[in-house]
Motif scaffolding. Structure first.
Motif, PDB file in Angstrom:
ATOM      1  N   VAL A  33     -38.201   4.649 -41.469  1.00 14.05           N
ATOM      2  CA  VAL A  33     -37.542   5.651 -41.929  1.00 14.05           C
ATOM      3  C   VAL A  33     -36.200   5.015 -42.550  1.00 14.05           C
ATOM      4  CG1 VAL A  33     -36.459   7.766 -42.109  1.00 14.05           C
ATOM      5  CG2 VAL A  33     -38.440   7.548 -40.845  1.00 14.05           C
ATOM      6  N   MET A  34     -35.806   5.098 -43.698  1.00 15.77           N
ATOM      7  CA  MET A  34     -34.651   4.999 -44.342  1.00 15.77           C
ATOM      8  C   MET A  34     -33.702   6.185 -44.684  1.00 15.77           C
ATOM      9  SD  MET A  34     -34.015   1.771 -44.459  1.00 15.77           S
ATOM     10  CE  MET A  34     -32.554   1.496 -45.461  1.00 15.77           C
ATOM     11  N   GLY A  35     -32.460   6.139 -44.343  1.00 22.83           N
ATOM     12  CA  GLY A  35     -31.725   7.288 -44.545  1.00 22.83           C
ATOM     13  C   GLY A  35     -30.268   6.962 -45.196  1.00 22.83           C
ATOM     14  N   TRP A  36     -29.620   8.050 -45.729  1.00 25.23           N
ATOM     15  CA  TRP A  36     -28.581   7.924 -45.934  1.00 25.23           C
ATOM     16  C   TRP A  36     -27.662   9.316 -45.422  1.00 25.23           C
ATOM     17  CZ3 TRP A  36     -26.159   4.713 -49.269  1.00 25.23           C
ATOM     18  CH2 TRP A  36     -27.000   3.840 -49.761  1.00 25.23           C
ATOM     19  N   PHE A  37     -26.525   8.990 -44.848  1.00 27.00           N
ATOM     20  CA  PHE A  37     -25.495   9.757 -44.185  1.00 27.00           C
ATOM     21  C   PHE A  37     -24.134   9.723 -45.081  1.00 27.00           C
ATOM     22  CE2 PHE A  37     -27.901  11.276 -40.439  1.00 27.00           C
ATOM     23  CZ  PHE A  37     -28.971  10.311 -40.620  1.00 27.00           C
ATOM     24  N   ARG A  38     -23.313  10.548 -44.867  1.00 24.60           N
ATOM     25  CA  ARG A  38     -22.033  10.579 -45.378  1.00 24.60           C
ATOM     26  C   ARG A  38     -20.973  10.774 -44.399  1.00 24.60           C
ATOM     27  NH1 ARG A  38     -22.429  15.030 -50.048  1.00 24.60           N
ATOM     28  NH2 ARG A  38     -22.578  16.914 -48.813  1.00 24.60           N
ATOM     29  N   GLN A  39     -19.816  10.560 -44.301  1.00 25.14           N
ATOM     30  CA  GLN A  39     -18.736  11.180 -43.518  1.00 25.14           C
ATOM     31  C   GLN A  39     -17.401  11.210 -44.238  1.00 25.14           C
ATOM     32  OE1 GLN A  39     -18.285   8.762 -39.901  1.00 25.14           O
ATOM     33  NE2 GLN A  39     -17.304  10.290 -38.875  1.00 25.14           N
ATOM     34  N   ALA A  40     -16.842  12.659 -44.101  1.00 23.10           N
ATOM     35  CA  ALA A  40     -15.551  12.799 -44.770  1.00 23.10           C
ATOM     36  C   ALA A  40     -14.492  12.687 -43.932  1.00 23.10           C
ATOM     37  CB  ALA A  40     -15.705  14.012 -45.578  1.00 23.10           C
ATOM     38  N   PRO A  41     -13.356  12.397 -44.134  1.00 25.53           N
ATOM     39  CA  PRO A  41     -11.972  12.473 -43.260  1.00 25.53           C
ATOM     40  C   PRO A  41     -11.842  13.589 -42.322  1.00 25.53           C
ATOM     41  CG  PRO A  41     -11.586  11.725 -45.298  1.00 25.53           C
ATOM     42  CD  PRO A  41     -12.962  12.107 -45.522  1.00 25.53           C
ATOM     43  N   PHE A 100     -36.553   2.237 -36.616  1.00 28.26           N
ATOM     44  CA  PHE A 100     -37.673   1.245 -36.594  1.00 28.26           C
ATOM     45  C   PHE A 100     -38.806   2.065 -35.595  1.00 28.26           C
ATOM     46  CE2 PHE A 100     -36.485  -2.936 -37.902  1.00 28.26           C
ATOM     47  CZ  PHE A 100     -35.260  -2.724 -38.134  1.00 28.26           C
ATOM     48  N   SER A 101     -38.578   3.420 -35.678  1.00 24.65           N
ATOM     49  CA  SER A 101     -39.826   4.110 -34.947  1.00 24.65           C
ATOM     50  C   SER A 101     -40.151   5.085 -36.040  1.00 24.65           C
ATOM     51  CB  SER A 101     -39.583   4.512 -33.611  1.00 24.65           C
ATOM     52  OG  SER A 101     -38.309   5.570 -33.733  1.00 24.65           O
ATOM     53  N   ASN A 102     -41.172   6.008 -35.997  1.00 27.28           N
ATOM     54  CA  ASN A 102     -41.597   6.920 -36.985  1.00 27.28           C
ATOM     55  C   ASN A 102     -40.973   8.326 -36.485  1.00 27.28           C
ATOM     56  OD1 ASN A 102     -42.948   7.882 -39.191  1.00 27.28           O
ATOM     57  ND2 ASN A 102     -44.853   8.150 -38.243  1.00 27.28           N
ATOM     58  N   ILE A 103     -39.501   8.276 -36.535  1.00 24.83           N
ATOM     59  CA  ILE A 103     -38.793   9.329 -36.035  1.00 24.83           C
ATOM     60  C   ILE A 103     -39.041  10.657 -36.747  1.00 24.83           C
ATOM     61  CG2 ILE A 103     -36.835   7.952 -35.383  1.00 24.83           C
ATOM     62  CD1 ILE A 103     -35.642   8.686 -37.961  1.00 24.83           C
ATOM     63  N   SER A 111     -30.831   8.596 -34.335  1.00 24.05           N
ATOM     64  CA  SER A 111     -32.145   8.066 -34.442  1.00 24.05           C
ATOM     65  C   SER A 111     -32.378   6.833 -35.337  1.00 24.05           C
ATOM     66  CB  SER A 111     -32.933   9.275 -35.221  1.00 24.05           C
ATOM     67  OG  SER A 111     -33.004  10.414 -34.770  1.00 24.05           O
ATOM     68  N   TYR A 112     -31.181   6.579 -35.800  1.00 24.28           N
ATOM     69  CA  TYR A 112     -31.442   5.204 -36.551  1.00 24.28           C
ATOM     70  C   TYR A 112     -30.739   3.976 -35.649  1.00 24.28           C
ATOM     71  CZ  TYR A 112     -32.520   8.471 -40.507  1.00 24.28           C
ATOM     72  OH  TYR A 112     -33.165   9.252 -41.155  1.00 24.28           O
TER      73      TYR A 112
END
Length: 125
Positions: A33-41, A100-103, A111-112
């Motif tokens: 699984v590939m994911g995108w996350f974001r973090q604001a101040p 690296f697993s089928n989360i 999870s990443y």
């Protein structure tokens, strides 16, 4: 080790578009699984989108559904995040991540296993 390198961030006006790219190398065949996350101040890192490589299934946070699209380019070994109709509240550092697993809990940062360094996205009003 799986180096992840994000690119494509920048400053755009509200309503505009950006395309983020996450380049992968190394043991990419082990990525489920590939994911995108974001973090604001001042805020916690939050889930944006994810793609399950085995099925091509995609998942989105409600806040970006209909505006963002996650996809992969196998030839380039990249995962892309097309962001349209951007809003000031989309301003954040965006990170890509690899599992690296089928989360099943793709929305949890824990999870990443691997993370990129992040790319800044700033949306002006």
């Amino acid at each position: 080790q799986v180096p992840l390198v994000e690119s494509g961030g920048g400053l755009v006006q509200a309503g505009g578009s950006l395309r983020l790219s996450c380049a992968t190398s190394g043991r990419t065949f082990n990525i489920y699984v590939m994911g995108w996350f974001r973090q604001a101040p001042g805020k916690e890192r939050e889930f944006v989108a994810a793609l399950r490589r085995s099925t091509g299934s995609t998942y989105y946070a409600d806040s970006v559904k209909g505006r963002f699209t996650i996809s992969r380019d196998n030839a380039k070994n990249t995962v892309e995040l097309q962001m349209n109709s951007l809003k000031p509240e989309d301003t954040a550092v965006y990170y890509c991540a690899a599992a690296f697993s089928n989360i099943v809990d793709y929305w949890r940062p824990s999870s990443y296993a691997y993370w990129g360094q992040g790319t800044q996205v700033t949306i002006s009003s």
